[in-house]
Scaffold this motif. Structure first.
Motif, PDB file in Angstrom:
ATOM      1  N   HIS A  16       0.857  -1.179   0.000  1.00 50.99           N
ATOM      2  CA  HIS A  16       0.000   0.000   0.000  1.00 50.99           C
ATOM      3  C   HIS A  16       0.897   1.234   0.000  1.00 50.99           C
ATOM      4  O   HIS A  16       1.626   1.487   0.957  1.00 50.99           O
ATOM      5  N   LEU A  17       0.878   1.995  -1.081  1.00 51.66           N
ATOM      6  CA  LEU A  17       1.772   3.139  -1.228  1.00 51.66           C
ATOM      7  C   LEU A  17       1.200   4.429  -0.653  1.00 51.66           C
ATOM      8  O   LEU A  17       1.921   5.398  -0.496  1.00 51.66           O
ATOM      9  N   GLY A  18      -0.059   4.452  -0.363  1.00 52.68           N
ATOM     10  CA  GLY A  18      -0.668   5.659   0.186  1.00 52.68           C
ATOM     11  C   GLY A  18      -0.677   6.792  -0.825  1.00 52.68           C
ATOM     12  O   GLY A  18      -1.011   6.605  -1.988  1.00 52.68           O
ATOM     13  N   THR A  19      -0.267   7.963  -0.391  1.00 53.71           N
ATOM     14  CA  THR A  19      -0.327   9.155  -1.249  1.00 53.71           C
ATOM     15  C   THR A  19       0.995   9.436  -1.958  1.00 53.71           C
ATOM     16  O   THR A  19       1.162  10.506  -2.526  1.00 53.71           O
ATOM     17  N   ILE A  20       1.906   8.489  -1.933  1.00 49.48           N
ATOM     18  CA  ILE A  20       3.205   8.732  -2.572  1.00 49.48           C
ATOM     19  C   ILE A  20       3.066   8.986  -4.069  1.00 49.48           C
ATOM     20  O   ILE A  20       3.846   9.729  -4.657  1.00 49.48           O
ATOM     21  N   THR A  21       2.057   8.402  -4.682  1.00 48.24           N
ATOM     22  CA  THR A  21       1.880   8.581  -6.125  1.00 48.24           C
ATOM     23  C   THR A  21       1.408   9.998  -6.487  1.00 48.24           C
ATOM     24  O   THR A  21       1.519  10.392  -7.633  1.00 48.24           O
ATOM     25  N   GLN A  22       0.914  10.738  -5.530  1.00 49.54           N
ATOM     26  CA  GLN A  22       0.509  12.119  -5.796  1.00 49.54           C
ATOM     27  C   GLN A  22       1.650  13.102  -5.550  1.00 49.54           C
ATOM     28  O   GLN A  22       1.476  14.311  -5.665  1.00 49.54           O
ATOM     29  N   PRO A  49       4.802  15.490  -6.039  1.00 48.63           N
ATOM     30  CA  PRO A  49       5.232  16.269  -7.219  1.00 48.63           C
ATOM     31  C   PRO A  49       6.513  15.721  -7.859  1.00 48.63           C
ATOM     32  O   PRO A  49       6.874  16.129  -8.959  1.00 48.63           O
ATOM     33  N   LEU A  50       7.181  14.794  -7.199  1.00 46.78           N
ATOM     34  CA  LEU A  50       8.384  14.189  -7.769  1.00 46.78           C
ATOM     35  C   LEU A  50       8.067  13.245  -8.910  1.00 46.78           C
ATOM     36  O   LEU A  50       8.942  12.934  -9.726  1.00 46.78           O
ATOM     37  N   PHE A  51       6.826  12.757  -8.971  1.00 51.07           N
ATOM     38  CA  PHE A  51       6.427  11.810  -9.991  1.00 51.07           C
ATOM     39  C   PHE A  51       5.659  12.505 -11.099  1.00 51.07           C
ATOM     40  O   PHE A  51       4.780  13.317 -10.838  1.00 51.07           O
ATOM     41  N   PHE A  52       5.970  12.173 -12.328  1.00 52.37           N
ATOM     42  CA  PHE A  52       5.250  12.709 -13.479  1.00 52.37           C
ATOM     43  C   PHE A  52       4.173  11.710 -13.887  1.00 52.37           C
ATOM     44  O   PHE A  52       4.253  10.530 -13.535  1.00 52.37           O
ATOM     45  N   PRO A  53       3.162  12.146 -14.623  1.00 50.07           N
ATOM     46  CA  PRO A  53       2.137  11.207 -15.082  1.00 50.07           C
ATOM     47  C   PRO A  53       2.769  10.120 -15.954  1.00 50.07           C
ATOM     48  O   PRO A  53       3.544  10.403 -16.862  1.00 50.07           O
ATOM     49  N   GLY A  54       2.465   8.902 -15.648  1.00 45.96           N
ATOM     50  CA  GLY A  54       3.004   7.793 -16.417  1.00 45.96           C
ATOM     51  C   GLY A  54       4.247   7.161 -15.824  1.00 45.96           C
ATOM     52  O   GLY A  54       4.775   6.206 -16.385  1.00 45.96           O
ATOM     53  N   VAL A  55       4.736   7.680 -14.701  1.00 46.13           N
ATOM     54  CA  VAL A  55       5.933   7.094 -14.089  1.00 46.13           C
ATOM     55  C   VAL A  55       5.669   5.651 -13.679  1.00 46.13           C
ATOM     56  O   VAL A  55       6.569   4.806 -13.732  1.00 46.13           O
ATOM     57  N   ASP A  56       4.424   5.351 -13.318  1.00 40.01           N
ATOM     58  CA  ASP A  56       4.059   3.987 -12.938  1.00 40.01           C
ATOM     59  C   ASP A  56       4.290   3.018 -14.095  1.00 40.01           C
ATOM     60  O   ASP A  56       4.824   1.917 -13.906  1.00 40.01           O
ATOM     61  N   LYS A  57       3.939   3.430 -15.287  1.00 41.90           N
ATOM     62  CA  LYS A  57       4.114   2.557 -16.460  1.00 41.90           C
ATOM     63  C   LYS A  57       5.599   2.377 -16.773  1.00 41.90           C
ATOM     64  O   LYS A  57       6.040   1.290 -17.154  1.00 41.90           O
ATOM     65  N   LEU A  58       6.375   3.437 -16.604  1.00 43.09           N
ATOM     66  CA  LEU A  58       7.815   3.351 -16.812  1.00 43.09           C
ATOM     67  C   LEU A  58       8.455   2.388 -15.817  1.00 43.09           C
ATOM     68  O   LEU A  58       9.328   1.596 -16.176  1.00 43.09           O
ATOM     69  N   VAL A  59       7.988   2.418 -14.581  1.00 44.97           N
ATOM     70  CA  VAL A  59       8.496   1.511 -13.552  1.00 44.97           C
ATOM     71  C   VAL A  59       8.136   0.065 -13.892  1.00 44.97           C
ATOM     72  O   VAL A  59       8.985  -0.832 -13.791  1.00 44.97           O
ATOM     73  N   HIS A  60       6.901  -0.172 -14.296  1.00 38.47           N
ATOM     74  CA  HIS A  60       6.493  -1.526 -14.696  1.00 38.47           C
ATOM     75  C   HIS A  60       7.361  -2.029 -15.850  1.00 38.47           C
ATOM     76  O   HIS A  60       7.820  -3.178 -15.844  1.00 38.47           O
ATOM     77  N   CYS A  61       7.580  -1.185 -16.828  1.00 37.88           N
ATOM     78  CA  CYS A  61       8.397  -1.558 -17.982  1.00 37.88           C
ATOM     79  C   CYS A  61       9.821  -1.915 -17.523  1.00 37.88           C
ATOM     80  O   CYS A  61      10.375  -2.937 -17.931  1.00 37.88           O
ATOM     81  N   GLY A  62      10.390  -1.103 -16.668  1.00 35.13           N
ATOM     82  CA  GLY A  62      11.737  -1.355 -16.160  1.00 35.13           C
ATOM     83  C   GLY A  62      11.830  -2.625 -15.334  1.00 35.13           C
ATOM     84  O   GLY A  62      12.809  -3.376 -15.436  1.00 35.13           O
ATOM     85  N   PHE A  63      10.822  -2.857 -14.486  1.00 38.08           N
ATOM     86  CA  PHE A  63      10.803  -4.078 -13.676  1.00 38.08           C
ATOM     87  C   PHE A  63      10.919  -5.320 -14.552  1.00 38.08           C
ATOM     88  O   PHE A  63      11.716  -6.222 -14.283  1.00 38.08           O
TER      89      PHE A  63
END
Length: 131
Positions: free
Chosen positions: A25-31, A33-47
């Motif tokens: 559970h990441l909580g509000t970390i995804t909101q 300002p250090l993260f740009f929209p789509g960073v989640d997809k970039l992380v999945h791709c890298g994983f």
């Protein structure tokens, strides 16, 4: 069994790392300002890029492969994609604080294919150099 697994420890540990980070559970970390929209997809791709590299490296070391066979390449990519899909299903039904997203499955698939492309290119380059 242990002799077989010794080559795959990097891939196994990385798969566990992916599982943990995709289910906590990441909580509000995804909101943040250090993260740009789509960073989640970039992380999945890298994983999944790294997962395929580690898995392929274990296979090469175990079988002492000179050339990387396409049947192994296809099998590893399919395994990686199914692993990503199963994590998404777990997010939907077990870890309900996370969401199932087809875009994450797509990003996992792209990362797995990019990783295998890299493995095949490097394998071909090493084989060409040895001739």
């Amino acid at each position: 069994m242990q002799a077989t697994l010794k080559y795959y420890w990097p891939a196994i540990l990385w798969a566990l790392f992916i599982f943990i980070l995709c289910t906590i559970h990441l909580g509000t970390i995804t909101q943040s300002p250090l993260f740009f929209p789509g960073v989640d997809k970039l992380v999945h791709c890298g994983f999944f890029f790294v997962f395929v590299i580690f898995y392929s490296q274990g296979l090469v070391r175990k079988h002492k492969l000179i050339r990387f066979p396409y049947k192994y390449a296809i099998a590893i990519v399919v395994i990686a994609i199914l692993y990503g899909y199963n994590i998404e299903l777990l997010q939907k039904y077990v870890f309900t604080w996370r969401d199932f997203e087809w875009n994450d499955v797509f990003a996992d698939s792209v990362g797995a294919c990019m990783g295998m492309f890299s493995v095949l290119i490097l394998s071909a380059a090493f084989n060409h150099e040895n001739k």
